[in-house]
Design a protein around this motif. Structure first.
Motif, mmCIF file in Angstrom:
data_model
loop_
_atom_site.group_PDB
_atom_site.id
_atom_site.type_symbol
_atom_site.label_atom_id
_atom_site.label_comp_id
_atom_site.label_asym_id
_atom_site.label_seq_id
_atom_site.Cartn_x
_atom_site.Cartn_y
_atom_site.Cartn_z
ATOM 1 N N MET A 99 0.874 -1.492 0.252
ATOM 2 C CA MET A 99 -0.039 -0.449 0.054
ATOM 3 C C MET A 99 0.826 1.401 -0.089
ATOM 4 O O MET A 99 1.462 1.776 0.737
ATOM 5 C CB MET A 99 -1.129 -0.546 1.383
ATOM 6 C CG MET A 99 -2.081 1.162 1.406
ATOM 7 S SD MET A 99 -3.310 0.663 0.067
ATOM 8 C CE MET A 99 -2.813 2.307 -0.957
ATOM 9 N N GLU A 100 0.192 1.998 -0.992
ATOM 10 C CA GLU A 100 1.464 3.229 -1.247
ATOM 11 C C GLU A 100 0.960 4.554 -1.549
ATOM 12 O O GLU A 100 -0.324 4.458 -2.149
ATOM 13 C CB GLU A 100 2.595 3.074 -2.089
ATOM 14 C CG GLU A 100 3.238 1.946 -2.655
ATOM 15 C CD GLU A 100 4.511 2.071 -3.862
ATOM 16 O OE1 GLU A 100 3.630 2.589 -5.034
ATOM 17 O OE2 GLU A 100 4.887 1.004 -4.006
ATOM 18 N N THR A 152 5.588 4.396 1.291
ATOM 19 C CA THR A 152 4.854 3.028 1.342
ATOM 20 C C THR A 152 4.710 2.363 2.578
ATOM 21 O O THR A 152 5.490 2.885 3.427
ATOM 22 C CB THR A 152 6.242 1.954 0.902
ATOM 23 O OG1 THR A 152 6.388 2.087 -0.297
ATOM 24 C CG2 THR A 152 5.873 0.603 0.842
ATOM 25 N N THR A 155 -1.660 -1.200 -3.616
ATOM 26 C CA THR A 155 -0.930 -1.070 -5.193
ATOM 27 C C THR A 155 -0.864 -2.164 -5.503
ATOM 28 O O THR A 155 -0.132 -1.712 -6.965
ATOM 29 C CB THR A 155 -0.143 -0.173 -4.597
ATOM 30 O OG1 THR A 155 -0.336 0.813 -3.649
ATOM 31 C CG2 THR A 155 0.840 0.962 -5.385
ATOM 32 N N ARG A 156 -0.712 -3.418 -4.827
ATOM 33 C CA ARG A 156 0.045 -3.909 -5.433
ATOM 34 C C ARG A 156 -0.162 -5.295 -4.273
ATOM 35 O O ARG A 156 -0.787 -5.300 -3.102
ATOM 36 C CB ARG A 156 1.690 -4.182 -5.850
ATOM 37 C CG ARG A 156 2.073 -3.077 -7.052
ATOM 38 C CD ARG A 156 3.165 -3.771 -7.417
ATOM 39 N NE ARG A 156 4.229 -3.355 -6.005
ATOM 40 C CZ ARG A 156 4.929 -2.141 -5.572
ATOM 41 N NH1 ARG A 156 4.206 -0.961 -5.698
ATOM 42 N NH2 ARG A 156 5.249 -2.140 -4.330
#
Length: 257
Positions: free
Chosen positions: A12-13, A18, A57-58
């Motif tokens: 999570m950014e 980050t 985010t990823r």
């Protein structure tokens, strides 16, 4: 990795920051696992990504074999994940019973007209919800406070009501965000017993965040430790308690009891 909950490299950014970096975790059915770390380590951010409050985010979140990454919160709840919050979220002007009944609404299938005209299906669902609400209040020890306003409850009682509301959604996995915060030692010990009881009675898997190390070491089967969004350790409670990197991360915080 395999399990009821599988988190794969969740990141999570926020802009250039980050908050959580490549977090991974697998929970098997029935486990009770703790996520710990200093304030600001990213623990609640992990919970928010699991439960749909934040879109990562990823990375991926798999639950019961389904990819739930980025799904809306109500969809994730319907899948079988419930949570409590670090800051208690009750309707203070409603009674204890009314607060609990709110949690049953998403499960009802009656139409608007069914509710207006009190058709048989609506009456059956309402009666079932009322019966279950009474049972849950007994389970968490609040049956004597059924008609009290939620805002008038003691802090520990409000925590118990939050747990009852989470149970009302019929979860397979429950996430508890600092459930012992603000409790005295007697209340904390009673909460440990309650968590073990509902875990057993409702076949729950439990993931919890907590700063009270006596609580964590006394109830969790294994632990994962975050610091500045990075996993710095994981293992059995006794391994974590003696991990030098974990001890250093807690310098300036309350040390292990």
């Amino acid at each position: 990795m395999s399990g009821l909950l599988v988190i794969d490299n969740l990141t999570m950014e926020f802009g250039g920051l980050t908050a959580v970096n490549e977090f991974s975790l697998a929970l098997t059915p029935g486990e009770l696992v703790g996520l710990i770390g200093p304030n600001g380590a990213g623990k609640t951010t992990v919970f928010n990504m699991i439960t749909g409050s934040l879109v990562p985010t990823r990375g991926k979140v798999l639950f019961d074999g389904h990819d739930i990454t980025g799904r809306k919160a109500h969809q994730i709840t319907a899948r079988g994940i419930a949570r409590t919050f670090q800051n208690i979220r009750l309707f203070n002007d409603l009674t204890v019973f009314e607060n609990l009944m709110v949690s049953f609404h998403f499960q009802t299938k009656s139409s608007f007209l069914g509710a207006v005209f009190r058709l048989p299906r609506y009456r059956r669902e309402t009666e079932a919800a009322r019966s279950m609400a009474s049972h849950l209040l007994e389970e968490v020890g609040l049956q004597e406070l059924t008609w009290e306003k939620a805002g008038a409850l003691a802090y520990g009682q409000q925590r118990r009501l939050e747990i009852a509301r989470a149970l009302a959604t019929r979860p397979k996995l429950i996430l508890l965000d600092e459930p012992a915060a603000g409790m005295n030692p007697r209340e904390t010990e009673a909460l440990m017993d309650l968590i073990q009881k509902i875990r057993r009675d409702y076949n729950l898997t439990v993931l919890l965040i907590e700063h009270d190390m006596t609580f964590v070491m006394g109830i969790c089967e294994r632990l994962k430790v975050l610091d500045y969004g990075i996993t710095i350790a994981e293992g059995l409670p006794e391994e974590i308690q003696n991990n030098e990197r974990v001890i250093q991360a807690y310098l300036g915080e309350r040390r292990f009891a």
